[in-house]
Design a protein around this motif. Structure first.
Motif, PDB file in Angstrom:
ATOM      1  N   GLU A 193      87.238  14.031 -97.532  1.00 43.46           N
ATOM      2  CA  GLU A 193      87.343  15.886 -97.419  1.00 43.46           C
ATOM      3  C   GLU A 193      87.234  16.244 -95.807  1.00 43.46           C
ATOM      4  O   GLU A 193      87.771  17.253 -95.423  1.00 43.46           O
ATOM      5  N   ARG A 194      86.249  16.010 -95.048  1.00 43.35           N
ATOM      6  CA  ARG A 194      86.539  15.538 -93.856  1.00 43.35           C
ATOM      7  C   ARG A 194      87.124  14.893 -92.694  1.00 43.35           C
ATOM      8  O   ARG A 194      87.460  15.922 -92.033  1.00 43.35           O
ATOM      9  N   GLU A 195      87.782  13.810 -93.360  1.00 44.63           N
ATOM     10  CA  GLU A 195      88.408  13.385 -92.058  1.00 44.63           C
ATOM     11  C   GLU A 195      89.814  12.522 -92.608  1.00 44.63           C
ATOM     12  O   GLU A 195      91.134  13.343 -91.877  1.00 44.63           O
ATOM     13  N   PHE A 196      89.468  12.639 -93.823  1.00 47.79           N
ATOM     14  CA  PHE A 196      90.956  11.608 -94.422  1.00 47.79           C
ATOM     15  C   PHE A 196      92.234  12.393 -94.870  1.00 47.79           C
ATOM     16  O   PHE A 196      93.387  12.755 -93.999  1.00 47.79           O
ATOM     17  N   LEU A 197      91.698  13.438 -95.233  1.00 51.52           N
ATOM     18  CA  LEU A 197      92.264  14.824 -96.299  1.00 51.52           C
ATOM     19  C   LEU A 197      93.159  15.510 -94.626  1.00 51.52           C
ATOM     20  O   LEU A 197      94.441  15.681 -94.491  1.00 51.52           O
ATOM     21  N   PRO A 198      91.904  15.917 -93.833  1.00 54.28           N
ATOM     22  CA  PRO A 198      93.070  16.326 -92.817  1.00 54.28           C
ATOM     23  C   PRO A 198      93.729  15.628 -92.134  1.00 54.28           C
ATOM     24  O   PRO A 198      94.993  16.150 -91.326  1.00 54.28           O
ATOM     25  N   ALA A 199      93.192  14.881 -92.311  1.00 56.12           N
ATOM     26  CA  ALA A 199      94.337  13.778 -90.660  1.00 56.12           C
ATOM     27  C   ALA A 199      95.402  13.584 -91.651  1.00 56.12           C
ATOM     28  O   ALA A 199      96.478  13.636 -90.369  1.00 56.12           O
ATOM     29  N   LEU A 200      95.600  12.966 -92.630  1.00 55.50           N
ATOM     30  CA  LEU A 200      97.293  13.103 -93.143  1.00 55.50           C
ATOM     31  C   LEU A 200      97.638  14.395 -93.361  1.00 55.50           C
ATOM     32  O   LEU A 200      98.755  14.451 -93.317  1.00 55.50           O
ATOM     33  N   GLY A 201      96.799  15.911 -93.349  1.00 55.48           N
ATOM     34  CA  GLY A 201      97.583  17.274 -93.680  1.00 55.48           C
ATOM     35  C   GLY A 201      98.655  17.685 -92.285  1.00 55.48           C
ATOM     36  O   GLY A 201      99.352  18.000 -92.032  1.00 55.48           O
ATOM     37  N   ALA A 202      97.511  16.995 -91.012  1.00 55.26           N
ATOM     38  CA  ALA A 202      98.298  16.866 -89.861  1.00 55.26           C
ATOM     39  C   ALA A 202      99.201  16.470 -89.390  1.00 55.26           C
ATOM     40  O   ALA A 202      99.577  16.663 -89.149  1.00 55.26           O
ATOM     41  N   HIS A 203      99.805  15.205 -90.067  1.00 53.82           N
ATOM     42  CA  HIS A 203     101.044  14.398 -90.308  1.00 53.82           C
ATOM     43  C   HIS A 203     101.548  14.652 -90.757  1.00 53.82           C
ATOM     44  O   HIS A 203     103.217  14.478 -91.692  1.00 53.82           O
ATOM     45  N   GLY A 204     101.462  16.296 -91.755  1.00 57.74           N
ATOM     46  CA  GLY A 204     102.338  16.480 -92.851  1.00 57.74           C
ATOM     47  C   GLY A 204     102.962  16.169 -94.189  1.00 57.74           C
ATOM     48  O   GLY A 204     103.501  15.950 -94.793  1.00 57.74           O
ATOM     49  N   VAL A 205     101.740  14.923 -94.365  1.00 53.05           N
ATOM     50  CA  VAL A 205     101.606  14.144 -95.904  1.00 53.05           C
ATOM     51  C   VAL A 205     101.030  15.436 -96.663  1.00 53.05           C
ATOM     52  O   VAL A 205      99.856  16.058 -96.299  1.00 53.05           O
ATOM     53  N   GLU A 206     101.762  16.005 -97.692  1.00 55.99           N
ATOM     54  CA  GLU A 206     101.595  16.619 -98.881  1.00 55.99           C
ATOM     55  C   GLU A 206     100.499  15.541 -99.579  1.00 55.99           C
ATOM     56  O   GLU A 206     100.905  14.345-100.101  1.00 55.99           O
ATOM     57  N   THR A 207      98.892  16.811 -99.885  1.00 56.55           N
ATOM     58  CA  THR A 207      98.427  15.562-100.930  1.00 56.55           C
ATOM     59  C   THR A 207      97.587  16.208-101.532  1.00 56.55           C
ATOM     60  O   THR A 207      97.953  18.062-101.705  1.00 56.55           O
ATOM     61  N   ALA A 208      97.771  16.619-102.856  1.00 54.85           N
ATOM     62  CA  ALA A 208      96.131  16.143-104.171  1.00 54.85           C
ATOM     63  C   ALA A 208      94.971  15.530-104.132  1.00 54.85           C
ATOM     64  O   ALA A 208      95.089  13.898-103.740  1.00 54.85           O
ATOM     65  N   TYR A 209      93.616  16.039-104.177  1.00 50.36           N
ATOM     66  CA  TYR A 209      92.655  15.570-104.216  1.00 50.36           C
ATOM     67  C   TYR A 209      92.242  15.827-105.830  1.00 50.36           C
ATOM     68  O   TYR A 209      92.275  16.335-106.362  1.00 50.36           O
ATOM     69  N   CYS A 210      91.465  14.426-106.183  1.00 49.18           N
ATOM     70  CA  CYS A 210      90.566  14.504-107.428  1.00 49.18           C
ATOM     71  C   CYS A 210      89.356  13.666-106.395  1.00 49.18           C
ATOM     72  O   CYS A 210      89.404  12.256-106.685  1.00 49.18           O
ATOM     73  N   LEU A 211      88.088  14.447-107.043  1.00 48.24           N
ATOM     74  CA  LEU A 211      86.981  13.774-107.293  1.00 48.24           C
ATOM     75  C   LEU A 211      86.248  13.401-108.361  1.00 48.24           C
ATOM     76  O   LEU A 211      85.956  14.096-109.174  1.00 48.24           O
ATOM     77  N   CYS A 212      86.425  11.772-108.044  1.00 47.58           N
ATOM     78  CA  CYS A 212      85.572  11.372-109.854  1.00 47.58           C
ATOM     79  C   CYS A 212      83.772  11.592-109.535  1.00 47.58           C
ATOM     80  O   CYS A 212      83.952  10.126-108.869  1.00 47.58           O
ATOM     81  N   LEU A 213      83.708  12.076-110.438  1.00 44.78           N
ATOM     82  CA  LEU A 213      82.409  11.859-110.286  1.00 44.78           C
ATOM     83  C   LEU A 213      82.170  11.854-111.585  1.00 44.78           C
ATOM     84  O   LEU A 213      82.168  12.443-112.949  1.00 44.78           O
TER      85      LEU A 213
END
Length: 410
Positions: free
Chosen positions: A55-75
């Motif tokens: 949430e703090r590093e990986f998704l923002p890094a992908l977003g900064a390079h224009g990668v569309e993402t969906a996120y699922c936190l499995c608990l």
């Protein structure tokens, strides 16, 4: 041979698969993913251990390079499976434009990602915080267009070391025990004249863990070698699973299905197998009577009732009867199989003695009370699990010969 070449040779759908074992991989994992999939959106699946990083590093890094993402936190959620959590995320047209699914977590999460990716015709990869699970390559096949085989498997050596608290001794013992137990399965299958994929033996030769002195903390190179050894073992299992499950898998599965059995160390399992193998190799080929072994097997209807009683006693579900039915061998086939083994008894026992020696060495190094009697619960576990073992495994062979129970109790 490199493991990627091995997988490509034996499993067409693994062509081009990437395996990497690195420390500090989280610092550039977004770049690795973009290199793997230059285009398309990504579904990111994470468990709790990677939540903060994602949430703090990986998704923002992908977003900064224009990668569309969906996120699922499995608990872990009572009554809600990982699959259900992933399906909820994939609602409302999210799947449109997706290139693949990436999981960050353990082997169970990675398996869920592979399953959904295969069903949806998407690519997938995983960042694992554990050594390769047994089913890592089970989705791979002979069809190069088959889905469900991962494009890449990345091993986060920092997370693995942290999870093990810097102590890899038990991991090494577990790998050694499983590798040598599978070698015993291979020997039994070959003695019975059953087909066994040649690649299994080749992969087992590579599944050798590094030698790490005493209580020393493993280096990055040590961890990488150990991670690769586990991957080689998973590759051997993929080829073995075409025909059957291993003897050890049967025992571990049965223990998981029953709340009665405590958790035993790998050294305990090694001691028990050494005891069985020693008893087997003490027998002369002239003492083996295929006719008597076959006659000891009750008719299928009576056998089923016996197995039901055992399952009731252990509190294990009747779905295990399917395993018994799938691996049932009639008296004539049983007689012929044991006759085949008796004709090759001396070379078979020579292989088994070497494996027994390794099992004794492993247990002596790892078990502080190696001279004590085996735990009765451990004996019971193996004796009961043997009734559900796969065809052409050493556990079923020795059960059919009446040697499992006799070697542990007489």
């Amino acid at each position: 041979m490199q493991i990627t070449e091995f997988l490509q040779k034996h499993l067409a759908s693994c062509e081009g698969v990437v395996l990497a074992y690195q420390s500090g991989i989280r610092a550039h994992f977004d770049a690795l993913l973009r290199q793997l999939w230059p285009e398309g959106g990504v579904l990111v699946i994470s468990d709790a251990t990677y939540r903060e990083y994602v949430e703090r590093e990986f998704l923002p890094a992908l977003g900064a390079h224009g990668v569309e993402t969906a996120y699922c936190l499995c608990l872990p959620t009572p009554g809600v499976s990982m699959r259900a959590q992933i399906e909820e995320t994939l609602g409302d047209g999210v799947i449109q434009g997706l290139k693949g699914i990436v999981s960050l977590g353990d082997g169970t999460l990675f398996a869920a990602a592979r399953e959904r990716a295969g069903a949806l015709g998407l690519s997938c990869c995983g960042l694992l915080n554990a050594f390769a699970p047994r089913d890592t390559f089970d989705a791979c096949g002979d069809d190069p267009d088959a889905k469900g085989c991962a494009d890449a498997v990345f091993f986060d050596l920092d997370a693995i070391c942290e999870a093990l608290h810097g102590d890899v001794r038990e991991a090494i013992v577990s790998l050694e025990v499983e590798v040598y137990a599978l070698k015993a399965d291979v020997a039994a299958a070959q003695a019975m004249g059953a087909p066994s994929h040649a690649g299994v033996t080749d992969a087992l030769q590579e599944a050798v863990p590094p030698r790490i002195p005493g209580h020393a903390r493993p280096t990055e190179d040590d961890l990488a070698q150990l991670a690769e050894a586990f991957a080689w073992y998973a590759a051997a299992l993929r080829l073995w699973h075409v025909e059957r499950r291993t003897s050890v898998e049967t025992v571990l599965d049965y223990a998981s299905a029953c709340n009665e059995f405590p958790k035993f160390s790998w050294a305990d399992h090694a001691r028990l197998m050494a005891q069985i193998f020693d008893a087997v190799t003490d027998i002369e080929d002239l003492e083996i009577s295929p006719e008597s072994c076959a006659n000891r097997q009750p008719p299928k209807e009576i056998l089923t009732r016996t197995l039901q009683q055992i399952l009731l006693e252990d509190g294990v579900g009747f779905d295990w009867l399917r395993r018994a039915n799938d691996n049932y061998v009639d008296r004539n086939a049983l007689r012929l199989g044991i006759h085949s083994v008796s004709l090759q008894w001396d070379p078979f026992c020579a292989r088994l003695r070497a494996i027994a020696d390794m099992m004794r060495a492993i247990s002596a190094q790892s078990a502080p009370h190696a001279d004590e009697e085996l735990d009765p619960s451990l004996k019971k576990l193996w004796v009961h699990a043997a009734r559900f073992a796969s065809k052409h495994s050493f556990l079923k062979l020795f059960h059919d010969m009446g040697l499992v129970e006799s070697s542990l109790y007489l």
